[in-house]
Each structure stands twice: as structure tokens, then as C-alpha cells.
Design a protein around this motif. Structure first.
Motif, PDB file in Angstrom:
ATOM      1  N   GLY A 245       0.779  -1.230   0.000  1.00 43.22           N
ATOM      2  CA  GLY A 245       0.000   0.000   0.000  1.00 43.22           C
ATOM      3  C   GLY A 245       0.810   1.278   0.000  1.00 43.22           C
TER       4      GLY A 245
ATOM      5  N   ASP B  19       1.403   2.272  -3.954  1.00 43.83           N
ATOM      6  CA  ASP B  19       0.351   1.939  -4.916  1.00 43.83           C
ATOM      7  C   ASP B  19       0.018   3.106  -5.847  1.00 43.83           C
ATOM      8  N   ASP B  20      -0.083   4.302  -5.305  1.00 40.58           N
ATOM      9  CA  ASP B  20      -0.437   5.451  -6.133  1.00 40.58           C
ATOM     10  C   ASP B  20       0.633   5.720  -7.187  1.00 40.58           C
TER      11      ASP B  20
ATOM     12  N   ALA C 253       0.347   3.002  -9.902  1.00 38.57           N
ATOM     13  CA  ALA C 253      -0.847   3.200 -10.726  1.00 38.57           C
ATOM     14  C   ALA C 253      -0.693   4.407 -11.647  1.00 38.57           C
ATOM     15  N   ASP C 254      -0.118   5.491 -11.128  1.00 43.34           N
ATOM     16  CA  ASP C 254       0.148   6.665 -11.972  1.00 43.34           C
ATOM     17  C   ASP C 254       1.052   6.290 -13.141  1.00 43.34           C
TER      18      ASP C 254
ATOM     19  N   THR D 169      -4.595  -4.315  -4.826  1.00 39.92           N
ATOM     20  CA  THR D 169      -4.763  -2.891  -4.492  1.00 39.92           C
ATOM     21  C   THR D 169      -4.245  -1.998  -5.607  1.00 39.92           C
ATOM     22  N   ILE D 170      -3.105  -2.379  -6.220  1.00 40.76           N
ATOM     23  CA  ILE D 170      -2.575  -1.578  -7.328  1.00 40.76           C
ATOM     24  C   ILE D 170      -3.498  -1.694  -8.538  1.00 40.76           C
TER      25      ILE D 170
ATOM     26  N   GLN E 132      -6.634  -2.247  -8.619  1.00 39.59           N
ATOM     27  CA  GLN E 132      -7.867  -1.491  -8.391  1.00 39.59           C
ATOM     28  C   GLN E 132      -7.631   0.012  -8.540  1.00 39.59           C
ATOM     29  N   LYS E 133      -6.449   0.485  -8.166  1.00 37.85           N
ATOM     30  CA  LYS E 133      -6.152   1.907  -8.346  1.00 37.85           C
ATOM     31  C   LYS E 133      -5.948   2.240  -9.817  1.00 37.85           C
TER      32      LYS E 133
ATOM     33  N   ARG F  17      -9.448   2.515 -11.162  1.00 38.24           N
ATOM     34  CA  ARG F  17     -10.081   3.775 -10.782  1.00 38.24           C
ATOM     35  C   ARG F  17      -9.617   4.918 -11.685  1.00 38.24           C
ATOM     36  N   ARG F  18      -8.341   4.939 -12.007  1.00 37.93           N
ATOM     37  CA  ARG F  18      -7.823   5.972 -12.903  1.00 37.93           C
ATOM     38  C   ARG F  18      -8.378   5.782 -14.316  1.00 37.93           C
TER      39      ARG F  18
END
Length: 312
Positions: free
Chosen positions: A99, A102-103, A106-107, A154-155, A157-158, A161-162
Motif C-alpha cells: 500500500g 500503490d499510487d 498506478a500513476d 490494491t494496485i 484497483q487503483k 479507478r484511474r
């Protein structure tokens, strides 16, 4: 001798993070094999904790040389090169940094996807060469396409979302469907690849996922399809990917991870429809600091008797 708990760190740490950890622990920083062997020979009997990363891990033989080891942490989420059976047999606690980056990952995945589909690497080169747009084939849209995600953790899913902000239809493949997830589930990677326009791999490494993306899956993705891999290099068959890119069996790819790390993937060098980055998706000042803070929370929880924050 220090009264701090002896800690062996076998991954690279920035100076500020060495200082942050060293303020609390007796830090032995040994990011290469020679240094690691020397530290284990000199201090192995005293080492109580190890910090590593998933792609480096620690060997079962090294664990055997650390008789007082009680905690092994991975800085990121991956732990594919930890000898879990040996660690659990000795009751050694394991934890990771799930976690914390993750952002960033994903970015980066969306960045690779957009840059690949919009051919930004080629457009940059052509623009520098003085070529104007009228002489260049129009790159495709990203918005409104079908996005397949291999590994909806978790990654994943992010990433989803993006992608929703780009009006994409989302499908995914896991070993089993995820409860409470609105996206379409496919029971095989092949079926997912046949359905989607873009396939993003966010799966963990290890034997279970090795070469899940092979020649058959790439053929199913098709000549208009794009592949992005921010998971682990071992998930994609490099020879099959090189052939697919070279022969136009897929339109392009953007990969942050590859089987030959840290050496460059020689089979892929020179392909103009490939965008490469050197396993940096999870690297940012924010993500790295969060990962170090998570390690300290895990270690402090363990040694205080509260337990680790994010056990494996």
C-alpha cells in the motif's frame, strides 16, 4: 557495542533514509553481495532483523547464518524471493510495505499506457527531427477503450479507478473473482486478452505467474492491442513479446519491469513501438518515504510486542 537492535539492510537506501533508520537501529547497510557476505560473517550471530525488497529477497542459506533473526521485512509489497517455508519453520515474522507505493505505480501504469498508445516516444523523436504532423499517422485515442487488468489487487484497483476517468470499460483476471468489484471477471488471461484493447499486468512475481503472458496471449491481444507491465518482469515471456512487437502482432507496449533486470532487455532494444522504464513505477520521494515509514512501523510494532502492521 551499540544497545540498538542490529539490523541488516540488503537493498539500496538513500542517505536520508539510512540516517532515519540508523537513529533507531544498529544499521548494517549491505546492498551488494560482497558487502552482505562480509556483514553476515562479522555480525550474523547478532542480527535480529532484515530489510530487503521482493526482487532481491534473502537466501535460505543466508537465513541459516542468522541464528537470532526474528523479523524479515520487504520495503515494497513484493516478497517473491523470500524463502517463506524456511522463515515460517523458524517462526520468523515477515512483513511488507503493501500500500505504500500503490499510487505511484498506478500513476506510472497510466503514464506508460497513454505514452504508448499516443506514441509519444516516436513523436518526440520526429518532432526533434523537424517532422510536422501532416507527415505522421494519427495516434489513437486512449479514452473509451476496453482495459484488461491482470491482477486486481490494491494496485490493480487503483489502475482501474484511474482508467474509469478515461471512460474505459474494465475487465480483469485473478485466480478467483473479487467480491464487491463491479468490473467484468474473466476466468483466463487468454479470454481477457481476446476481449480488451489494452492489457495491463499488475500481477505479483513467482512461479505461479511466470510467463502468464505468452505468445498465445499476445496473439489474442491482437495487432491493435497494447501491453503494459508494471508487475514483475517474469510474468511476460520476453522472446514472445519481442517477436510480437517486431512482427506487428501487437501494436505496442510500455514496460517498467523485465526478466533481465537490472541488465537491459537486449531482445527489446531498438524496437520503436516499445517504451521502457527501469523498474521505477513504485519510486517517488513520497512512495519511498512511506515505505521506509512502514518498515519502521512494522519493526517497532514487532519489537514492542504489538505485532507488525502489515504481515505477509
Amino acid at each position: 557495542m551499540s544497545d540498538k537492535i542490529p539490523l541488516l539492510v540488503i537493498n539500496t537506501l538513500l542517505p536520508q533514509h539510512q540516517a532515519q533508520i540508523g537513529a533507531l537501529y544498529e544499521l548494517h547497510h549491505a546492498p551488494d553481495d560482497k558487502d552482505r557476505a562480509a556483514v553476515i560473517a562479522a555480525h550474523g550471530a547478532r542480527i535480529r532483523a532484515v530489510l530487503t525488497i521482493g526482487v532481491t529477497g534473502i537466501s535460505e542459506a543466508e537465513v541459516a547464518q542468522l541464528p537470532n533473526l526474528e523479523l524479515v521485512c520487504c520495503l515494497g509489497a513484493g516478497f517473491e524471493r523470500l524463502p517463506m517455508a524456511a522463515l515460517r519453520a523458524r517462526g520468523i515474522v515477515t512483513a511488507n510495505g503493501a500500500g505504500t507505493n500503490d499510487d505511484s505505480v498506478a500513476d506510472h501504469a497510466l503514464g506508460l499506457l497513454i505514452a504508448s498508445v499516443r506514441e509519444m516516444r516516436k513523436l518526440d523523436r520526429l518532432c526533434r527531427e523537424g517532422v510536422w504532423r501532416d507527415a505522421i499517422a494519427q495516434p489513437r485515442n486512449v479514452s473509451g477503450k476496453k482495459l484488461g487488468i491482470l491482477g486486481l489487487g490494491t494496485i490493480g484497483q487503483k489502475i482501474a479507478r484511474r482508467a474509469q476517468a478515461f471512460d474505459m470499460e474494465i475487465g480483469y483476471h485473478n485466480r478467483s473473482p473479487r467480491a464487491g468489484v463491479p468490473h467484468r471477471y474473466f476466468d483466463s488471461v487468454l479470454a481477457l486478452a481476446q476481449w480488451c484493447d489494452f492489457l495491463v499486468c499488475a500481477a505479483p512475481g513467482g512461479p505461479a505467474t511466470r510467463h502468464l503472458i505468452d505468445a498465445q496471449v499476445l496473439r489474442a491481444l491482437g495487432p491493435d492491442g497494447f501491453l503494459v507491465n508494471i508487475g514483475r518482469g517474469s510474468t511476460v515471456d520476453t522472446e514472445a513479446l519481442a517477436h510480437a512487437l517486431r512482427e506487428g502482432l501487437i501494436a505496442g507496449a510500455g514496460i517498467d519491469v523485465y526478466e533481465s533486470e537490472p541488465q537491459r532487455p537486449e531482445l527489446l532494444i531498438g524496437l520503436d513501438n516499445l517504451l521502457l522504464t527501469p523498474h521505477v513505477a513504485g519510486w517517488s520521494p513520497e512512495a519511498t518515504q512511506a515505505s521506509v515509514d512502514r518498515f519502521l512501523a512494522n519493526a517497532q510494532g514487532h519489537f514492542a510486542g504489538r505485532g507488525v502492521v502489515s504481515p505477509i
